[in-house]
Design an enzyme around this catalytic site. Structure first.
Site, PDB file in Angstrom:
ATOM      1  N   SER A 193       0.805  -1.204   0.000  1.00 47.85           N
ATOM      2  CA  SER A 193       0.000   0.000   0.000  1.00 47.85           C
ATOM      3  C   SER A 193       0.852   1.274   0.000  1.00 47.85           C
ATOM      4  CB  SER A 193      -0.922  -0.042   1.228  1.00 47.85           C
ATOM      5  OG  SER A 193      -1.954   0.881   1.111  1.00 47.85           O
TER       6      SER A 193
ATOM      7  N   ASP B 293      -8.545  -6.573  -4.323  1.00 43.89           N
ATOM      8  CA  ASP B 293      -8.222  -5.316  -3.648  1.00 43.89           C
ATOM      9  C   ASP B 293      -8.962  -4.174  -4.336  1.00 43.89           C
ATOM     10  OD1 ASP B 293      -7.048  -3.300  -2.227  1.00 43.89           O
ATOM     11  OD2 ASP B 293      -5.067  -3.500  -3.127  1.00 43.89           O
TER      12      ASP B 293
ATOM     13  N   HIS C 180      -6.148  -6.816  -0.451  1.00 46.28           N
ATOM     14  CA  HIS C 180      -5.052  -5.869  -0.240  1.00 46.28           C
ATOM     15  C   HIS C 180      -3.870  -6.525   0.474  1.00 46.28           C
ATOM     16  CE1 HIS C 180      -3.716  -1.728  -0.127  1.00 46.28           C
ATOM     17  NE2 HIS C 180      -3.496  -1.790   1.162  1.00 46.28           N
TER      18      HIS C 180
END
Ligand SMILES: *[C@@H]1O[C@H](CO)[C@@H](O)[C@H](O)[C@H]1NC(C)=O
Ligand SMILES: *[C@@H]1O[C@H](CO)[C@@H](O)[C@H](O)[C@H]1NC(C)=O
Ligand SMILES: *[C@@H]1O[C@H](CO)[C@@H](O)[C@H](O)[C@H]1NC(C)=O
Length: 448
Positions: free
Chosen positions: A163, A367, A427
Site C-alpha cells: 500500500s 483489492d 489488499h
C-alpha cells in the site's frame, strides 16, 4: 535475556544523536535469533526496528537474502501488522505461521515514518511531512543498522512493501541507490518490490467505479455518482491541490460505502467490519480525516493486535519507553503526511528502472483501495524505454500448489520490471494467499 554488547563502531554523527542500547533474545524454541533497537534518526525522532535471522532448515542465514518490510497507512506498523498478521514467524495468537517468509529470508521490520508503531517523536514538529523526509530518516536507520550488523552488508537486500509502503519503498529505494553508489552505506541493495504501490493513487480512484460495476457492486446510479467524485479527485490532482485531493478521496470512499452496502476496501468479497472509534491524543477537526484515518490506519491496528503489541510484546522487548504506546501516535503520522498522500511518484519508479534497479509490482485481484486496474494504469504511464516490450509480452500463470491445477497468479517480467497479478487475494496478499506470497518472494529474490 542477554543484552547485546554495543561493540559496533558507531559513527560520530550517530553517536551525537544518542543511540539507545539494543537487545538480543532467542526464542525459547528452536527458532532463530532476533534483534531489535531504536535509532534516533533526527532530534526528537526515534525509529524502532526488529530483525529476525532466517530460519531455513537447510541454509545458513548468510546464504539467504535480507528483506525489509514496509507497511502502509502512513502510520501502519511493520513490526505489528506485517510481522504478526502477514509474514513473520508467529501469528497474532503467537502460533507458528506455516507460510512465514523467515524460512527463505531474514526479515527486517521497521516502524516508519517516525511515530508509527513503537517509533515515536518527542515533539509534534518532528513528524515527517513528505516522502523526502521519510527517505532521509530511513537512510539514517539503515546506515546504523548495517554498521552494527556487518554480517548483512554482503547479503542481497530487498525491500517489500504494501500500500502506502510502496510509495515509501520507491522513495527509499532511490535514495538508497544513490547513497550506495557513493559507497557511504555498505550494503548490497538490489531490488525494490512495490506491493500495491501507492504510486499514482488517483489511477485507483478512477477505476473504482468500473471495477465495482463489473463485479455487481454498483448499479448505474452508483457508477455515475462514483465517477463524478473520481473526476473531482483527478481535477484536484491536475491542479496540484493535494490536500483537497485527499479530502475528495475521503468523499469518494464514502460515496462507495453508501452505494455498495459497505464493501470492504481491502477485499471486495467481504464486508467491512465496523471500525471502533478513533483513540488518539489528537483532536480531529475534519471529518474526512477521521474517515481516512479509520480506513487507512485503524484497520491495521485492530484491538486484538494492539493488545498483543502493548501487552506481551512490549514486555518481551523491554526497551519500549513506558509512556510510548504502540500505535499511539499513528493518527498524527497520518495527519502530518496529508499533503503527500495523493502525490504521484511515477517519476521515481522511472528513475529506478532507468538505474537498473529491479522493480516488482504485485497486486491482489480483490483489492479495491489500490485496485489492479489502477496499478496497470500508472504502469502504462511510465516513460521507461523498455515499456512497449513489457506491454507486448504475454503473462504466465503460476501454480503455488503443484498438486492442483488451480491458478494462483499471473506474472509478466521484462528486464528489471515484473508484475504479479495475485488471484483470490485482497489488499493483504500474504494474509489472503500465504503460499503464493511466499513463492513470489522466492521468485523475486531469485531462489526459484
Ligand atoms: C553462518 O554464517 C555466519 C556468517 O557468515 C557464520 O559466522 C556462521 O558460522 C555460519 N553458521 C553456520 C552454521 O554455518
Ligand atoms: C521522548 O518520548 C519518550 C516516549 O514518550 C519518553 O519516554 C522520553 O522521556 C522522551 N524524551 C524526552 C527527552 O522528552
Ligand atoms: C533482477 O532481475 C533480473 C531479471 O529478472 C534477474 O536476472 C536478476 O537476477 C535480478 N537481480 C536480483 C538481485 O534479484
Amino acid at each position: 535475556m542477554e543484552l547485546a554488547p554495543r561493540s559496533c563502531p558507531v559513527p560520530l554523527l550517530l553517536l551525537l544523536l544518542g543511540l539507545s542500547t539494543g537487545a538480543v533474545i532467542s526464542w525459547p524454541t528452536k527458532e532463530g535469533k532476533e534483534v531489535w533497537d531504536y535509532v534516533t534518526v533526527r532530534k526528537d525522532a526515534h525509529m524502532f526496528w526488529w530483525l529476525y535471522y532466517a530460519t531455513s532448515p537447510s541454509k545458513n542465514f548468510s546464504e539467504l537474502p535480507l528483506v525489509m518490510w514496509l507497511q502502509g497507512g502512513p502510520g501502519g506498523s511493520s513490526t505489528g501488522f506485517g510481522n504478526f498478521e502477514e509474514i513473520g514467524p508467529l501469528d497474532r495468537d503467537l502460533k507458528p505461521r506455516r507460510t512465514t517468509w523467515l524460512q527463505s529470508a531474514s526479515l527486517l521490520f521497521v516502524d516508519n515514518p517516525v511515530g508509527t508503531g513503537f517509533s515515536y517523536v518527542n515533539k509534534s514538529d518532528a513528524y515527517t511531512k513528505d516522502l523526502a523526509m521519510v527517505a532521509s530518516d530511513m537512510m539514517v536507520l539503515l546506515k546504523t543498522f548495517f554498521e552494527c550488523h556487518k554480517e548483512f552488508q554482503t547479503i542481497p537486500f530487498y525491500i517489500f512493501s504494501e500500500s502506502y509502503g510502496g510509495k515509501m519503498a520507491a522513495g527509499i529505494a532511490l535514495e538508497l541507490y544513490k547513497v550506495t553508489r557513493k559507497m557511504t552505506l555498505f550494503c548490497s541493495f538490489l531490488v525494490a518490490s512495490l506491493g500495491f504501490s501507492w504510486v499514482r493513487p488517483v489511477d485507483s480512484v478512477l477505476s473504482w467505479g468500473p471495477y465495482l460495476y463489473s463485479m455487481s457492486l454498483l448499479d448505474d446510479q452508483g457508477l455515475a455518482e462514483v465517477s463524478r467524485v473520481a473526476e473531482q479527485v483527478l481535477d484536484a490532482i491536475n491542479k496540484r491541490l493535494y490536500k483537497e485531493a485527499t479530502e475528495l478521496w475521503g468523499k469518494a470512499e464514502m460515496v462507495i460505502e453508501q452505494n455498495t452496502d459497505g464493501v470492504n476496501f481491502y477485499n471486495i468479497l467481504t464486508k467491512a467490519t465496523p471500525t471502533s472509534t478513533v483513540k488518539s491524543s489528537l483532536e480531529f477537526t475534519q471529518s474526512h480525516i477521521v474517515h481516512l484515518f479509520q480506513h487507512h490506519v485503524r484497520h491495521l491496528q485492530q484491538d486484538a493486535l494492539s493488545q498483543l503489541m502493548n501487552g506481551p510484546i512490549r514486555k518481551k522487548l523491554k526497551i519500549i519507553p513506558e509512556d510510548c504506546s504502540w500505535g499511539g501516535q499513528a493518527a498524527s503520522v497520518f495527519l502530518n503526511m496529508e499533503g503527500d498522500f495523493m502525490k504521484p511518484v511515477i517519476s521515481i519508479v522511472d528513475e529506478l528502472l532507468e538505474a537498473g534497479v529491479n522493480v516488482t509490482v504485485y497486486n491482489g485481484q480483490l483489492d479495491l483501495i489500490v485496485d489492479t486496474m489502477g496499478q496497470e494504469a500508472w504502469v502504462r504511464k511510465l516513460k521507461w524505454a523498455e515499456l512497449p516490450k513489457f506491454s507486448q509480452l504475454k503473462w504466465k500463470p503460476l501454480h503455488s500448489d503443484p498438486k492442483t491445477s488451480e491458478t494462483s497468479a499471473f506474472v509478466k517480467s521484462h528486464k528489471n520490471l515484473a508484475f504479479y497479478w495475485i488471484l483470490r487475494a485482497g489488499h493483504m496478499v500474504p494474509s489472503d494467499q500465504g503460499d503464493m506470497a511466499l513463492q513470489m518472494m522466492r521468485l523475486v529474490t531469485q531462489q526459484e
